[in-house]
Design a protein around this motif. Sequence first.
Motif, PDB file in Angstrom:
ATOM      1  N   ALA A  87      -0.866 142.745 -31.881  1.00  0.00           N
ATOM      2  CA  ALA A  87      -0.532 141.903 -30.647  1.00  0.00           C
ATOM      3  C   ALA A  87      -1.297 140.642 -30.554  1.00  0.00           C
ATOM      4  O   ALA A  87      -0.528 139.822 -30.325  1.00  0.00           O
ATOM      5  N   GLY A 111      -1.201 127.719 -23.482  1.00  0.00           N
ATOM      6  CA  GLY A 111      -2.257 127.754 -24.318  1.00  0.00           C
ATOM      7  C   GLY A 111      -3.410 127.419 -23.739  1.00  0.00           C
ATOM      8  O   GLY A 111      -4.655 127.727 -23.863  1.00  0.00           O
ATOM      9  N   LEU A 132       5.040 145.517 -30.997  1.00  0.00           N
ATOM     10  CA  LEU A 132       4.144 144.829 -29.906  1.00  0.00           C
ATOM     11  C   LEU A 132       4.129 145.758 -28.785  1.00  0.00           C
ATOM     12  O   LEU A 132       3.229 146.240 -28.136  1.00  0.00           O
ATOM     13  N   LEU A 135      -8.628 148.156 -25.321  1.00  0.00           N
ATOM     14  CA  LEU A 135      -8.386 147.087 -26.447  1.00  0.00           C
ATOM     15  C   LEU A 135      -7.760 145.709 -25.902  1.00  0.00           C
ATOM     16  O   LEU A 135      -7.782 144.728 -26.590  1.00  0.00           O
ATOM     17  N   LEU A 136      -7.131 145.978 -24.922  1.00  0.00           N
ATOM     18  CA  LEU A 136      -6.677 144.567 -24.089  1.00  0.00           C
ATOM     19  C   LEU A 136      -7.709 143.524 -24.206  1.00  0.00           C
ATOM     20  O   LEU A 136      -7.225 142.196 -24.247  1.00  0.00           O
ATOM     21  N   PHE A 141     -11.148 131.429 -21.607  1.00  0.00           N
ATOM     22  CA  PHE A 141     -11.771 132.484 -22.517  1.00  0.00           C
ATOM     23  C   PHE A 141     -12.577 131.806 -23.704  1.00  0.00           C
ATOM     24  O   PHE A 141     -13.422 132.438 -24.308  1.00  0.00           O
ATOM     25  N   VAL A 142     -12.387 130.412 -23.678  1.00  0.00           N
ATOM     26  CA  VAL A 142     -13.003 129.802 -24.724  1.00  0.00           C
ATOM     27  C   VAL A 142     -13.903 128.713 -24.065  1.00  0.00           C
ATOM     28  O   VAL A 142     -15.098 128.506 -24.465  1.00  0.00           O
ATOM     29  N   SER A 177       2.778 148.985 -29.052  1.00  0.00           N
ATOM     30  CA  SER A 177       1.517 149.184 -29.377  1.00  0.00           C
ATOM     31  C   SER A 177       0.472 148.870 -27.877  1.00  0.00           C
ATOM     32  O   SER A 177      -0.190 149.545 -27.623  1.00  0.00           O
ATOM     33  N   LEU A 178       1.370 147.818 -27.142  1.00  0.00           N
ATOM     34  CA  LEU A 178       0.645 147.594 -25.926  1.00  0.00           C
ATOM     35  C   LEU A 178       0.811 148.917 -24.864  1.00  0.00           C
ATOM     36  O   LEU A 178      -0.283 149.049 -23.967  1.00  0.00           O
ATOM     37  N   ILE A 229      -7.981 141.852 -27.467  1.00  0.00           N
ATOM     38  CA  ILE A 229      -6.706 141.309 -27.608  1.00  0.00           C
ATOM     39  C   ILE A 229      -6.547 139.851 -26.936  1.00  0.00           C
ATOM     40  O   ILE A 229      -6.318 138.802 -27.576  1.00  0.00           O
ATOM     41  N   ILE A 230      -6.928 139.988 -25.630  1.00  0.00           N
ATOM     42  CA  ILE A 230      -6.632 138.622 -24.793  1.00  0.00           C
ATOM     43  C   ILE A 230      -7.753 137.661 -25.459  1.00  0.00           C
ATOM     44  O   ILE A 230      -7.481 136.561 -25.708  1.00  0.00           O
ATOM     45  N   SER A 237      -1.656 151.411 -25.939  1.00  0.00           N
ATOM     46  CA  SER A 237      -2.957 151.146 -25.758  1.00  0.00           C
ATOM     47  C   SER A 237      -3.309 151.161 -24.209  1.00  0.00           C
ATOM     48  O   SER A 237      -4.137 151.520 -23.775  1.00  0.00           O
ATOM     49  N   CYS A 264      -5.752 153.549 -22.397  1.00  0.00           N
ATOM     50  CA  CYS A 264      -7.117 153.015 -21.860  1.00  0.00           C
ATOM     51  C   CYS A 264      -7.172 153.302 -20.326  1.00  0.00           C
ATOM     52  O   CYS A 264      -7.956 153.063 -19.472  1.00  0.00           O
ATOM     53  N   LEU A 319      -5.057 129.946 -21.254  1.00  0.00           N
ATOM     54  CA  LEU A 319      -5.954 130.869 -21.878  1.00  0.00           C
ATOM     55  C   LEU A 319      -7.080 130.474 -22.396  1.00  0.00           C
ATOM     56  O   LEU A 319      -8.330 130.980 -22.517  1.00  0.00           O
ATOM     57  N   TYR A 320      -6.929 129.369 -23.299  1.00  0.00           N
ATOM     58  CA  TYR A 320      -7.958 128.686 -23.992  1.00  0.00           C
ATOM     59  C   TYR A 320      -9.100 128.239 -23.166  1.00  0.00           C
ATOM     60  O   TYR A 320     -10.295 128.532 -23.350  1.00  0.00           O
ATOM     61  N   SER A 322      -6.943 134.068 -27.588  1.00  0.00           N
ATOM     62  CA  SER A 322      -7.363 132.759 -26.652  1.00  0.00           C
ATOM     63  C   SER A 322      -7.886 131.922 -27.807  1.00  0.00           C
ATOM     64  O   SER A 322      -7.935 130.512 -27.642  1.00  0.00           O
TER      65      SER A 322
END
Lengths: 433, 307, 275
Positions: free
Chosen positions: C79, B17, A12, C138-139, B24-25, A15-16, C142-143, A19, A23, B20-21, C147
């Motif tokens: 991730a 949780g 992880l 990509l983040l 973004f949701v 990869s972060l 992922i984020i 990325s 980016c 974030l939730y 969520s």
Amino acid sequence: MKKIAKILVLVLTLSLLVSMVACGKTSGQKNDTSGSNDTSNGDKTSSENVTLKVWGDPDNQAVLEEAFKLINQAFEKKYPNIKLDYQFSGSFDALNVAVQSNSLPDLFWVQGNKSTKMAEMARNGYLLNLDKYNLDTSRYPQGSIDYATVDGSIYCSFPAFTDYVTMYYNKDIFDKYGLAKPETWDDFVKVCETLKQNGEIPIALGGKGDWDRYWFLQLTAPVFYNDLLGSLSEGKFDIDYAPMAKGFSVFREFVEKGYFGSDVAATDGAGAQLAFTNGKTAMIIDGTWNNSIYESTGLNIGRFAIPDNNGKRYSQSGFSNFLTYAASSKTKYPDEAAKYIEFLSSKDAQQIMHEKVGGIPVVDDIDYASEAIKEMADFDIIGYNVYHVLSAVANENSKPQEILVSDIGPRVMLGELTGEKAAETIKNEIAKR
Amino acid sequence: MIAFFKKRPYIFFLLPGFILYTIFVIYPIFAAINISFFEWNGISEKVFVGLGNYIELFTNPELMSQMTNALGHSFTLFVLTVLLQIPIQIIMAYMIYIKSKGKNFFQVAIFSPQFISTPIIVFIFTLLFDGNIGLFNRILELIGLGHLTRSWLGIPELGIYIVWIMITWAGIGVGMVYFIGAMKMISFDEIESAYLEGAGVWRRLYYIVLPQIKTTILNLVLAAYIFGMTIFDFSYILGGISGGINRNVDVMSLFFYRMAFGDQNPLGGRVNENSMGMGTTIAVVLFLMLFIVAIFQISLMYRKEEE
Amino acid sequence: MDKHHGIAAGIVKAFLWVYCSFAVFILGYILYNSFRPKKDILTNTLGSPSGFTFDNYKKLLVDDKFLRFFLNSVIILVASLLLIVIISSLTSYGIARYSFKLKKAIRVYFLIGLMFPAQLGIVPIFLLMSKLNLVDNLLSVIIVSASSISMPVFMLSNFFAKLPEEIHEAAIIDGAGEWTTFYKIMFPMASPVVFAVCITVSVQIWNQFFLPLIFLTSEKYKTVPLIIMKYTKNLFMTVDSAMAVSILSTVPILILFIIFSNRIIEGVTAGAVKG
């Protein structure tokens, strides 16, 4: 368990990192709104290096990739100070989001007057008005210019190619029964009948899919009711719909006579295409845009435009949007964007597109890339495209084009609706306006 | 302050949780619901119409008939899933759980279609079941049943059932994995003692395993309901945007999609005047239908637990 | 345990064998077609092959640099999966192990994410991401993926609730804090279900199409499903690549799945529960 967790955490983190490094160079969205006012002092920017972000059509990426690589190279060679960041990311969804979040790229593909979308976008100020760049229109027929025009102003590059639905036929099967390209509609019916009598399936048709099925209606519309469509497109609605009824009846007749095989309503588009390429059917109705598929099969395939009873052979109008791009009104570099649009409207770009993708030119100076294209360009009249005519008529209360594709098509095929009733349905729908 | 959190340690567990939730949701959903009060095609200016879209949806006969048709199909999928798919999933999971010979193979083979993209699945099924070039028909011909050949995937009267079969084939592994997980949580001793008492393999399933995985079953019934209402891609690929001949494979979320993004086709077409407004309205109605059932199910579950 | 499960079980198993063989057959059929030249697939769909070719794979791996898209998908998967497991198990544990006033409401709240089409809510997220300068990164995917914890929370909270209360109490009495109790004792105990959640969530993330479509506009950030779309949108034109890409995108993840699914079957923590 612990070991796995450790490895995962390591992956992880790595990869972060990867990325983020990758980016880091990406620039953000250009939301600068000052751009459109800068156009007057265009000279200032011409010597600077600029990068234009262009969104192509991802649905056709596999088809267009090579052509655009070459076109963009040629453009960058011609204008060394302009770099292109060309990405196939202009999906309908992405463009919707970009419009609604005010983050359109500098340039993106559009469907011109085939859809009302470009007009909507132009009228709401999302598109760069190209009038002052005086694009050369002299090479184009009026239809191409209309395609790019909204309320009298030019908004996108001009289409140089046309697409239509044509008849592909398996020459070997035709030869076997001594058949030739039909010269008239009656000839065509005779060809089907002969094939049928000999136990062949005359035509492959994907009766299950709305569009696969609709191709038959588009193909035959100009043969039976071209004048009617002409009147409709001129806004005359109080006319005799009998020719249209005749056109729809023919569809049902063909189904009843078994010209599409026995199980047409259950056959899907891919199945129909495979049936043809496997030599199980003698003909298939398909777009000229799919010619390269049929060429790549190595089969002995010919093409003919469908004739009416006087021997006139029709295509249906419809411009290819492969080279039609518009610029965002918010672009920082309107002059450079206009240069790209100008380049896409040039013979150079069009010749590349023609050689890599095909397409039937509507301009005179393109050199034909293959015999097959010559064959497809061999028609007498550009007939009306029934879907386009009906969607131009449509408004909030009346959607004859949708009725045609998803209601009339299947019900006529299944015999639930006669040709007369179907034409009446269209008439009534138009009357709802 | 510290004492407040000390007393409520769950806040720490919930917080990441929740944040974030919510951002973004949840927030985007409510931002979108707002659109249902406007007349809007996605490009031009929005016009506020209050509940106009809702009134339109429930009074326009064309919209209503499309909605009830789609809703009927969504319910059909839900009912079939509960009555057939979930029992099959439980049996499959149980077979793997009791370590039948070939359990690894079963699990992988049952789950694998998940990883193949939907268009490819549909295409492969076409290669197998098409009327002209399908392998299945070829076999029928070879065994002398040539008169039975059909284009199996397209038989109009079977529309929604074919959708269900393909969904089930592709997706049956998900529920099964949850059932295996749940069975694995059952204490081994219980099973063992039942076995020693001479309970057969099906009795153990019925008397010991099923009661223990009751919550999972209830959860997956709710999930099946949500799924039936939101399933989209098989119907779309098999029947196109209009939902098939006479809309025979239409489902709720395809109906929503058709209204919101309808005329996106290679031939162009029109931007529908109120596409986003009406599309969002349908989505909100769908949302409410799911929401109410979810509340009902969850309170039912808690009541049971409290008993 | 017993090896003989009776006649009924035998029949069920026979069905399973047939059913599973069909799935394997489908995969094999795709594999078989992926080695055929396009011309062969189109003109001789059912016939015996005229020859096999590696060109389809060569084209994907060399010309189209498929590995880059694969790597992007793997980064996003790993991730987001890690974030989801951590966040959703914390949340579920919070919901399941403690009683508080709004418990039911919170459970329903976390379900809402399953009930609304994502296409409609995308513009506000897009604006947010573009303010954070994360578009075409990509983040962002992922984020947003991390969520979407509705399903994991929904499934996991039941299992945390079912764990015996005594263990929790015993741990607290032993002096372990709330946090230690969670990750040293309770989390490992629920691991069969955590693995089940992992597997189903991975599938979703691996196949997700809409988020990358909107957020990742540069070719270099595109993910496997976007590339699959490139070959399936004009399926006939690129049927050879479509077959090969299906294999390349399916087989590696299937192998991973085989490895992890064994862990579920064997019951990772059978010992822990007993002890």
